[in-house]
Structure formats: structure tokens, C-alpha cells
Design a protein around this motif. Sequence first.
Motif, PDB file in Angstrom:
ATOM      1  N   ALA A  43       1.011  -1.222  -0.124  1.00 31.71           N
ATOM      2  CA  ALA A  43       0.019  -0.094  -0.007  1.00 31.71           C
ATOM      3  C   ALA A  43       0.980   1.379   0.042  1.00 31.71           C
ATOM      4  CB  ALA A  43      -0.900  -0.010   1.198  1.00 31.71           C
ATOM      5  N   ALA A  44       1.915   1.236   0.741  1.00 28.87           N
ATOM      6  CA  ALA A  44       2.923   2.416   0.810  1.00 28.87           C
ATOM      7  C   ALA A  44       3.295   2.593  -0.434  1.00 28.87           C
ATOM      8  CB  ALA A  44       3.955   2.140   1.792  1.00 28.87           C
ATOM      9  N   GLU A  45       3.759   1.589  -1.348  1.00 26.04           N
ATOM     10  CA  GLU A  45       4.528   1.784  -2.615  1.00 26.04           C
ATOM     11  C   GLU A  45       3.488   2.342  -3.627  1.00 26.04           C
ATOM     12  OE1 GLU A  45       7.701  -1.746  -2.775  1.00 26.04           O
ATOM     13  OE2 GLU A  45       5.588  -2.198  -3.220  1.00 26.04           O
ATOM     14  N   LEU A  46       2.329   1.884  -3.433  1.00 28.65           N
ATOM     15  CA  LEU A  46       0.971   2.407  -4.245  1.00 28.65           C
ATOM     16  C   LEU A  46       0.872   4.011  -3.944  1.00 28.65           C
ATOM     17  CD1 LEU A  46      -1.390  -0.730  -4.832  1.00 28.65           C
ATOM     18  CD2 LEU A  46       0.122   0.223  -6.350  1.00 28.65           C
ATOM     19  N   ALA A  47       0.857   4.287  -2.710  1.00 33.63           N
ATOM     20  CA  ALA A  47       0.447   5.552  -2.164  1.00 33.63           C
ATOM     21  C   ALA A  47       1.727   6.464  -2.875  1.00 33.63           C
ATOM     22  CB  ALA A  47       0.322   5.567  -0.746  1.00 33.63           C
ATOM     23  N   ASP A  48       2.888   5.947  -2.783  1.00 39.08           N
ATOM     24  CA  ASP A  48       4.273   6.774  -3.162  1.00 39.08           C
ATOM     25  C   ASP A  48       3.916   7.039  -4.739  1.00 39.08           C
ATOM     26  OD1 ASP A  48       6.742   8.229  -3.067  1.00 39.08           O
ATOM     27  OD2 ASP A  48       7.350   6.206  -4.062  1.00 39.08           O
ATOM     28  N   ALA A  49       3.349   5.986  -5.555  1.00 40.03           N
ATOM     29  CA  ALA A  49       3.499   6.051  -6.875  1.00 40.03           C
ATOM     30  C   ALA A  49       2.224   6.840  -7.230  1.00 40.03           C
ATOM     31  CB  ALA A  49       3.191   4.667  -7.363  1.00 40.03           C
ATOM     32  N   THR A  50       1.220   6.926  -6.647  1.00 41.62           N
ATOM     33  CA  THR A  50       0.033   7.800  -7.264  1.00 41.62           C
ATOM     34  C   THR A  50       0.091   9.049  -6.302  1.00 41.62           C
ATOM     35  OG1 THR A  50      -1.436   6.826  -5.273  1.00 41.62           O
ATOM     36  CG2 THR A  50      -1.433   5.445  -7.477  1.00 41.62           C
ATOM     37  N   GLY A  51       0.733   9.161  -5.497  1.00 36.52           N
ATOM     38  CA  GLY A  51       0.702  10.447  -4.614  1.00 36.52           C
ATOM     39  C   GLY A  51      -0.659  10.652  -3.855  1.00 36.52           C
ATOM     40  N   ALA A  52      -1.163   9.430  -3.594  1.00 31.84           N
ATOM     41  CA  ALA A  52      -2.512   9.520  -2.900  1.00 31.84           C
ATOM     42  C   ALA A  52      -2.186   9.159  -1.542  1.00 31.84           C
ATOM     43  CB  ALA A  52      -3.371   8.429  -3.387  1.00 31.84           C
ATOM     44  N   SER A  53      -3.247   9.522  -0.599  1.00 38.22           N
ATOM     45  CA  SER A  53      -3.131   9.175   1.002  1.00 38.22           C
ATOM     46  C   SER A  53      -3.294   7.440   1.036  1.00 38.22           C
ATOM     47  CB  SER A  53      -4.055   9.895   1.667  1.00 38.22           C
ATOM     48  OG  SER A  53      -5.470   9.297   1.358  1.00 38.22           O
ATOM     49  N   PRO A  54      -2.769   7.156   2.298  1.00 37.25           N
ATOM     50  CA  PRO A  54      -3.017   5.722   2.345  1.00 37.25           C
ATOM     51  C   PRO A  54      -4.358   5.452   2.439  1.00 37.25           C
ATOM     52  CG  PRO A  54      -1.155   6.430   3.695  1.00 37.25           C
ATOM     53  CD  PRO A  54      -1.754   7.735   3.209  1.00 37.25           C
ATOM     54  N   ALA A  55      -5.343   6.299   3.045  1.00 38.56           N
ATOM     55  CA  ALA A  55      -6.711   5.926   3.216  1.00 38.56           C
ATOM     56  C   ALA A  55      -7.005   5.861   1.706  1.00 38.56           C
ATOM     57  CB  ALA A  55      -7.484   6.928   4.022  1.00 38.56           C
ATOM     58  N   ALA A  56      -6.886   6.774   0.568  1.00 37.31           N
ATOM     59  CA  ALA A  56      -7.285   6.614  -0.469  1.00 37.31           C
ATOM     60  C   ALA A  56      -6.770   5.260  -1.254  1.00 37.31           C
ATOM     61  CB  ALA A  56      -6.811   7.809  -1.199  1.00 37.31           C
ATOM     62  N   ILE A  57      -5.673   4.934  -1.125  1.00 34.74           N
ATOM     63  CA  ILE A  57      -5.219   3.506  -1.595  1.00 34.74           C
ATOM     64  C   ILE A  57      -5.850   2.499  -1.041  1.00 34.74           C
ATOM     65  CG2 ILE A  57      -3.113   2.090  -1.554  1.00 34.74           C
ATOM     66  CD1 ILE A  57      -3.070   4.396  -3.591  1.00 34.74           C
ATOM     67  N   SER A  58      -6.100   2.506   0.511  1.00 33.65           N
ATOM     68  CA  SER A  58      -6.734   1.419   1.035  1.00 33.65           C
ATOM     69  C   SER A  58      -8.492   1.187   0.298  1.00 33.65           C
ATOM     70  CB  SER A  58      -7.039   1.728   2.477  1.00 33.65           C
ATOM     71  OG  SER A  58      -7.905   0.527   3.164  1.00 33.65           O
ATOM     72  N   GLY A  59      -8.825   2.129   0.230  1.00 35.47           N
ATOM     73  CA  GLY A  59     -10.341   2.208  -0.653  1.00 35.47           C
ATOM     74  C   GLY A  59     -10.161   1.944  -2.014  1.00 35.47           C
ATOM     75  N   ALA A  60      -9.194   2.164  -2.601  1.00 38.88           N
ATOM     76  CA  ALA A  60      -8.839   1.810  -4.201  1.00 38.88           C
ATOM     77  C   ALA A  60      -8.369   0.398  -4.178  1.00 38.88           C
ATOM     78  CB  ALA A  60      -7.847   2.464  -4.571  1.00 38.88           C
ATOM     79  N   VAL A  61      -7.542  -0.085  -3.347  1.00 37.32           N
ATOM     80  CA  VAL A  61      -7.287  -1.594  -3.356  1.00 37.32           C
ATOM     81  C   VAL A  61      -8.482  -2.503  -3.049  1.00 37.32           C
ATOM     82  CG1 VAL A  61      -4.892  -1.227  -3.444  1.00 37.32           C
ATOM     83  CG2 VAL A  61      -6.051  -1.729  -1.277  1.00 37.32           C
ATOM     84  N   ASN A  62      -9.139  -2.063  -2.036  1.00 36.48           N
ATOM     85  CA  ASN A  62     -10.381  -3.038  -1.692  1.00 36.48           C
ATOM     86  C   ASN A  62     -11.346  -2.933  -2.589  1.00 36.48           C
ATOM     87  OD1 ASN A  62      -9.653  -3.662   0.887  1.00 36.48           O
ATOM     88  ND2 ASN A  62     -10.374  -1.682   1.702  1.00 36.48           N
ATOM     89  N   TYR A  63     -11.606  -1.627  -3.366  1.00 37.46           N
ATOM     90  CA  TYR A  63     -12.689  -1.803  -4.677  1.00 37.46           C
ATOM     91  C   TYR A  63     -12.116  -2.831  -5.757  1.00 37.46           C
ATOM     92  CZ  TYR A  63     -15.257  -0.273  -8.697  1.00 37.46           C
ATOM     93  OH  TYR A  63     -16.236  -0.202  -9.762  1.00 37.46           O
ATOM     94  N   LEU A  64     -10.714  -2.443  -6.096  1.00 35.56           N
ATOM     95  CA  LEU A  64     -10.207  -3.400  -7.183  1.00 35.56           C
ATOM     96  C   LEU A  64      -9.998  -4.996  -6.512  1.00 35.56           C
ATOM     97  CD1 LEU A  64      -7.123  -1.001  -8.242  1.00 35.56           C
ATOM     98  CD2 LEU A  64      -9.251  -1.714  -9.418  1.00 35.56           C
ATOM     99  N   ILE A  65     -10.052  -5.184  -5.597  1.00 34.71           N
ATOM    100  CA  ILE A  65      -9.970  -6.740  -4.942  1.00 34.71           C
ATOM    101  C   ILE A  65     -11.534  -7.242  -5.195  1.00 34.71           C
ATOM    102  CG2 ILE A  65      -9.962  -7.961  -2.926  1.00 34.71           C
ATOM    103  CD1 ILE A  65      -7.413  -6.296  -2.144  1.00 34.71           C
ATOM    104  N   GLY A  66     -12.431  -6.379  -4.869  1.00 33.78           N
ATOM    105  CA  GLY A  66     -13.660  -6.975  -4.963  1.00 33.78           C
ATOM    106  C   GLY A  66     -14.165  -7.062  -6.361  1.00 33.78           C
ATOM    107  N   VAL A  67     -13.735  -6.297  -7.342  1.00 32.07           N
ATOM    108  CA  VAL A  67     -14.073  -6.454  -8.709  1.00 32.07           C
ATOM    109  C   VAL A  67     -12.985  -7.425  -9.515  1.00 32.07           C
ATOM    110  CG1 VAL A  67     -15.393  -4.381  -9.129  1.00 32.07           C
ATOM    111  CG2 VAL A  67     -13.005  -4.521  -9.706  1.00 32.07           C
TER     112      VAL A  67
END
Length: 158
Positions: A43-67
Motif C-alpha cells: 500500500a505504501a508503494e502504491l501511495a507513493d506512486a500515485t501521490g495518494a493518501s494511505p486511506a485513498a489507496i486502501s479504498g482503491a485496492v479494496n474496490y479493485l479486489i472486490g471486482v
Amino acid sequence: MAGEALDDFVDRFSAILRDSGLPPMPARTFAYVLGLGRRSYTAAELADATGASPAAISGAVNYLIGVGMLERRRGSDRRHHYELPPGDPWASMIARRQAILVRWYESLGQAAQDLGDQQEDHGEPLQLGARFFAFMAQELPGMLARWESFRDGSSGQP
């Protein structure tokens, strides 16, 4: 130069994903996963790459896992790692939609039956939708089999 090409790809592909119905942050996160080209991300690597907050990444990966677009596993470092599903992730994503197609045609068919006689404007579009999604659900397995043949080069097509 590679950074600029990555940013251009992420901007273009995430826009396509958003136009296809994905929320913005999952679209951007998935585009980075594809563009960065590594097997696994924290999650930290994705947050760094996207410039997003850890909370935003958490929501994003949970969505992507769900689909079904990402999978989560526990790494040797005891952190969660996110990666593309094994095999052919594109075909797997589409195959998972078959159950949704079945639910759509069943629901639309029932609505056409229940509402079609009561409201003359309902019957035709509901029945047409039910038939369309029944057709799509029926054709999907064959289409995926044809894709495998095409992908593996045995279809005789380029």
C-alpha cells in the motif's frame, strides 16, 4: 523519460477506466499497477506512486479486489501485498461478469413479466434487455474459449 511515459499512460488509461465506470482512485491505482510492471506492491508503494493518501489507496485496492482486478496476499515482511490475478487477468475479469449478466436477465425478464402488462412502455425495453443479457451470458463462455485460442496463436489469426 520513462517517468513521463508512465505518467502519460496512467493519465490515458485511467481516463478510459473511469469512462468504463471505475471510480477515479481505483482507476488511477490500477493504471499504475499495470504501468509500473512489477509483480507485487505494498500500500505504501502504491501511495507513493500515485501521490495518494494511505486511506485513498486502501479504498482503491479494496474496490479493485472486490471486482477481481487485484488480489491481496500477506508478504514475507508481514505486510499486505497487492498484485494482478495469476494467468490471464483480462479474461478472468470478464468471466466473473457472467454471473452478473445472469442476474440482469433474470431480473429484467421478471420485471417484463410483472410490469409489461401494466405499463405498455415497460414491456418492450425490459424484454429486450432480458433477451440481450441472456444472449451475452450464453455467448460469454464461447467467446472466452475463442479468446484463449486467439491468444495462444492457434486460431489462425494474427
